[in-house]
Design a protein around this motif. Structure first.
Motif, PDB file in Angstrom:
ATOM      1  N   PHE A  41     -11.090  -4.904  -0.463  1.00 43.96           N
ATOM      2  CA  PHE A  41     -11.393  -5.175   0.773  1.00 43.96           C
ATOM      3  C   PHE A  41     -10.007  -5.820   1.569  1.00 43.96           C
ATOM      4  O   PHE A  41      -9.712  -5.344   2.682  1.00 43.96           O
ATOM      5  N   THR A  44      -7.446  -3.182   1.859  1.00 49.17           N
ATOM      6  CA  THR A  44      -7.702  -2.044   2.867  1.00 49.17           C
ATOM      7  C   THR A  44      -7.516  -2.762   4.209  1.00 49.17           C
ATOM      8  O   THR A  44      -7.267  -1.915   5.115  1.00 49.17           O
ATOM      9  N   ALA A  45      -7.962  -4.055   4.491  1.00 50.12           N
ATOM     10  CA  ALA A  45      -8.107  -4.423   5.704  1.00 50.12           C
ATOM     11  C   ALA A  45      -6.503  -4.599   6.292  1.00 50.12           C
ATOM     12  O   ALA A  45      -6.200  -4.320   7.305  1.00 50.12           O
ATOM     13  N   MET A  69     -16.910   0.183   0.427  1.00 48.49           N
ATOM     14  CA  MET A  69     -17.098  -0.758   1.697  1.00 48.49           C
ATOM     15  C   MET A  69     -18.477  -1.121   1.521  1.00 48.49           C
ATOM     16  O   MET A  69     -18.921  -2.258   2.172  1.00 48.49           O
TER      17      MET A  69
END
Length: 127
Positions: A41, A44-45, A69
């Motif tokens: 995460f 990805t962010a 997600m």
């Protein structure tokens, strides 16, 4: 086995609810899942910084990213609910308030998980 319990506990019917091990395992399993999902995460962010809305949406609409997600959101909400349940059980000693808070927490996390599933579904299926 009953001789190890205090006579008051026997008289009141207090004792094990036989749920502690299942709760403990659920919290550990969700924590283990988050060990892998949180780094994904964060990466990805960070990778989405600077992308316009269309490209960020297209990235999250890819099946693997949408699945991860969804797994991340469900693991976070489940783990957080389990943790908050323990906090309420340990620190709230008024019975009606404890029950009320447990219900509020369960409904709030269920609503958050449901809203997240709907949002991820809309991104994945309407891209």
């Amino acid at each position: 086995m009953s001789r190890l319990r205090h006579p008051w506990a026997v008289a009141r019917g207090l004792g094990s609810a036989k749920e502690g091990v299942a709760h403990w395992w659920a919290q550990r399993v969700s924590a283990a899942a988050l060990l892998f999902l949180v780094p994904w995460f964060v990466i990805t962010a960070v990778s989405l910084i600077g992308l316009d809305h269309a490209n960020a949406r297209a990235f999250l609409a890819e099946p693997m990213n949408a699945t991860l997600m969804l797994a991340f959101v469900l693991a976070v909400t489940w783990h957080a609910r389990l943790g908050l349940q323990v906090v309420i059980e340990d620190y709230i000693h008024t019975p009606w308030l404890e029950v009320a808070l447990q219900l509020v927490v369960k409904f709030a996390y269920a609503l958050a998980a449901l809203a997240s599933v709907v949002a991820i579904g809309r991104i994945a299926f309407t891209a």
